[in-house]
Design a protein around this motif. Structure first.
Motif, short mmCIF file in Angstrom:
data_model
loop_
_atom_site.label_atom_id
_atom_site.label_comp_id
_atom_site.label_asym_id
_atom_site.label_seq_id
_atom_site.Cartn_x
_atom_site.Cartn_y
_atom_site.Cartn_z
N ALA A 125 18.69 -4.73 27.62
CA ALA A 125 18.69 -4.46 26.18
C ALA A 125 17.30 -4.03 25.72
N TYR A 126 16.28 -4.75 26.15
CA TYR A 126 14.93 -4.41 25.71
C TYR A 126 14.42 -3.13 26.35
N GLN A 127 14.88 -2.83 27.55
CA GLN A 127 14.52 -1.54 28.15
C GLN A 127 15.01 -0.39 27.28
N HIS A 128 16.24 -0.47 26.83
CA HIS A 128 16.79 0.62 26.02
C HIS A 128 16.26 0.59 24.60
N ILE A 129 15.89 -0.58 24.10
CA ILE A 129 15.22 -0.64 22.81
C ILE A 129 13.88 0.08 22.89
N TYR A 130 13.16 -0.13 23.98
CA TYR A 130 11.89 0.60 24.17
C TYR A 130 12.15 2.11 24.19
N ALA A 131 13.17 2.53 24.92
CA ALA A 131 13.49 3.96 24.99
C ALA A 131 13.83 4.50 23.61
N ALA A 156 18.94 7.09 17.46
CA ALA A 156 18.09 6.18 18.23
C ALA A 156 17.92 4.85 17.50
N LEU A 157 17.73 4.90 16.19
CA LEU A 157 17.59 3.67 15.42
C LEU A 157 18.89 2.88 15.42
N LEU A 158 20.02 3.55 15.40
CA LEU A 158 21.31 2.87 15.46
C LEU A 158 21.50 2.17 16.80
N ILE A 159 21.15 2.85 17.89
CA ILE A 159 21.26 2.21 19.21
C ILE A 159 20.37 0.97 19.26
N ARG A 160 19.14 1.11 18.78
CA ARG A 160 18.24 -0.06 18.76
C ARG A 160 18.86 -1.20 17.97
N GLY A 172 20.05 -15.79 19.80
CA GLY A 172 19.52 -16.32 18.55
C GLY A 172 18.23 -15.62 18.17
N ALA A 173 17.18 -16.37 17.94
CA ALA A 173 15.88 -15.79 17.63
C ALA A 173 15.49 -14.83 18.74
N SER A 174 15.03 -13.64 18.37
CA SER A 174 14.77 -12.58 19.35
C SER A 174 13.52 -11.80 18.97
N ALA A 175 12.83 -11.28 19.99
CA ALA A 175 11.76 -10.34 19.72
C ALA A 175 12.35 -9.09 19.09
N TYR A 176 11.61 -8.48 18.17
CA TYR A 176 12.11 -7.32 17.42
C TYR A 176 11.08 -6.20 17.52
N PRO A 177 10.95 -5.58 18.70
CA PRO A 177 9.94 -4.52 18.87
C PRO A 177 10.33 -3.26 18.12
N ILE A 178 9.34 -2.67 17.44
CA ILE A 178 9.60 -1.46 16.68
C ILE A 178 8.67 -0.33 17.08
N SER A 179 7.95 -0.51 18.20
CA SER A 179 7.05 0.53 18.66
C SER A 179 6.99 0.50 20.18
N THR A 183 0.17 -3.17 23.83
CA THR A 183 -0.70 -4.25 23.40
C THR A 183 -0.03 -5.13 22.35
N VAL A 184 0.92 -4.57 21.62
CA VAL A 184 1.69 -5.33 20.64
C VAL A 184 2.90 -6.00 21.31
N ASN A 185 3.64 -5.23 22.10
CA ASN A 185 4.89 -5.72 22.66
C ASN A 185 4.69 -6.86 23.65
N GLN A 186 3.56 -6.87 24.35
CA GLN A 186 3.37 -7.89 25.38
C GLN A 186 3.16 -9.29 24.80
N SER A 187 2.90 -9.37 23.50
CA SER A 187 2.65 -10.68 22.90
C SER A 187 3.53 -10.94 21.68
N LEU A 188 4.65 -10.23 21.57
CA LEU A 188 5.55 -10.43 20.44
C LEU A 188 6.11 -11.85 20.43
N SER A 189 6.25 -12.39 19.25
CA SER A 189 6.97 -13.66 19.08
C SER A 189 8.43 -13.36 18.76
N ARG A 190 9.26 -14.36 18.91
CA ARG A 190 10.65 -14.21 18.53
C ARG A 190 10.81 -14.35 17.02
#
Length: 467
Positions: A125-131, A156-160, A172-179, A183-190
């Motif tokens: 899921a996160y691989q394709h969110i990154y894409a 793309a936004l719909l798939i994400r 439940g609580a999940s990381a929500y990467p938007i970029s 340097t941001v994604n490696q330390s995201l909180s849920r």
């Protein structure tokens, strides 16, 4: 480009872990012209990220790569949410001889944070969110025509958003990467589960603005505005915003794009007018993943079979039992396999359905029932029942109607997109599984966050309760 080079380096080294190390291959390798979802001329090898969105052809090819990835290896693949959540609840039995992929542990509700199937749902899921984020960033910075920019960003936004919706429901609580900023994604909180829904409201509303109702392929293999509306209605229902969901769902049922499919034999035919979105098999003549996954004949199952509990939910006169379930008898013992998809060879009539109109009908019936509009709700559950050869419901109480809608969802959508788990959870009924699943505990409403990513990023802690 510095961050992009970091991703390239990690991709080449094979570091592919969750939301951190995956790179959209279309930006560093050739764009696959063999994908039949879009007929595009193959660009030169080694195409750079800054070149992908120079013209519509290459931008469309990047988007096609995302859809191919969804089909091949993602939670939306026919081999993922349907079977995994089917065995996790009470729709499927697992007959695997070993538990090399963690499915048997899910079946017995004994999953841990090292379960490989749990990790595959999370990480793909996160691989394709990154894409999707890479495409969104690329198209926003491009000089493409406004109409193309809106469509590509919207899809793309719909798939994400769809992937984040399922992550929220399962983890439940999940990381929500938007970029794509490492340097941001490696330390995201849920993000807390309720906040995920709030953010999805915003993103799906944006999708609705960007997308049009028209489909850009006759087989409906690319989602449109109505798919975004369906997802927003699902979010509203989780927030118990029943009237909001009602209004959106009614725009879908009123759309001339869709017509209720009265012929049960045509429900999984790719050209049917009740389909909102489906995924096309990889090559000409290829069967759907579901057709192969559930198939067994002349021998005992070694993968999945329909559970006795599910079979018992159908009356003998239910035409879906006759059309969508196939009995297989070996040495006097009978199992049932899912037979919604018929073509295991030379397939030219079936795609993998992701969303169809019957779901809209039953969700609308549920939102109306929740608002005590039971009479109107019957107008949306009864067509589904009558198509199956069952008698329509007459006047019933709100509680009885909600029970019947939940049961009708089970009969209609077994093996499809994890419906049983999602429907029980939305209705606060996951506890019902304790009656048929000896290992079921209350904390099983969520899966554990994979240990691998917790170790990579401690900000993802705390682990879900019970794990």
């Amino acid at each position: 480009m510095k961050n992009f080079k970091i991703f390239i380096s990690q991709y080449i080294k094979g570091v592919v872990s969750g939301i951190y190390g995956w790179i959209l291959a279309v930006f560093c390798l050739c764009l696959f012209s063999c994908e039949k979802m879009l007929e595009v001329e193959t660009p030169s090898n080694q195409i750079g990220k800054d070149k992908v969105f120079v013209d519509v052809q290459t931008a469309n090819a990047a988007l096609a790569g995302l859809y191919a990835g969804l089909r091949d290896n993602s939670p939306l693949s026919g081999e993922a949410l349907g079977p995994f959540l089917g065995v996790y609840t009470d729709d499927l039995d697992s007959y695997a001889l070993t538990d090399t992929n963690g499915v048997l542990a899910l079946y017995h509700n004994q999953q841990t944070d090292t379960n490989s199937t749990v990790y595959s749902i999370w990480s793909t899921a996160y691989q394709h969110i990154y894409a999707a984020n890479a495409i969104i960033e690329g198209v926003r910075a491009s000089a493409l025509p406004a109409e193309d920019k809106n469509r590509i960003e919207g899809e793309a936004l719909l798939i994400r958003s769809i992937l984040l919706f399922y992550l929220q429901q399962i983890f439940g609580a999940s990381a929500y990467p938007i970029s794509t900023d490492y340097t941001v994604n490696q330390s995201l909180s849920r993000v807390e589960a309720g906040e995920v829904l709030t953010r999805l409201e915003t993103d799906l509303s944006r999708c609705i603005q960007l997308l049009s109702d028209g489909y850009r392929d006759v087989e409906r293999i690319f989602p449109n505005r109505k798919v975004a509306e369906l997802m927003l209605a699902k979010v509203y229902m989780l927030e118990q915003k029943w009237s909001h969901a009602e209004g959106i769902l009614k725009t879908i049922t009123a759309s001339p794009l869709y017509s209720f499919q009265n012929d049960l034999a045509q429900v999984f035919q790719k050209n049917s007018g009740h389909i909102l979105w489906q995924l096309k098999p990889a090559g000409p003549g290829d069967p759907t993943k579901e057709a192969m996954l559930y198939y067994f004949s002349a021998a005992a199952p070694t993968n999945y079979a329909l559970s006795e509990n599910l079979i018992g939910a159908f009356s003998s006169g239910d035409l879906r039992k006759q059309s969508w379930m196939v009995p297989v008898t070996v040495n006097g013992k009978t199992w049932y396999r899912a037979g919604k998809y018929k073509n295991t060879v030379n397939n030219d009539t079936e795609d993998s359905v992701v969303f169809r109109l019957e779901e809209v009908y039953l969700l609308l019936a549920e939102t109306l029932a929740q608002q005590n509009k039971t009479g109107e709700a019957l107008q949306h559950i009864n067509p589904v029942k009558q198509r199956a050869g069952l008698s329509p419901l007459a006047s019933v109480s709100k509680e009885m109607l909600l029970d019947e809608i939940l049961l009708e969802n089970r009969r209609e959508f077994f093996t499809e997109m994890g419906h049983r788990f999602l429907d029980l959870k939305r209705n606060g009924r996951l506890g019902d599984l304790q009656d048929v699943k000896p290992g079921w505990k209350a904390f099983h409403s969520l899966w554990p966050v994979p240990q691998k990513d917790l170790l990579l990023n401690p900000n993802l802690k705390p682990q879900n309760n019970g794990y």
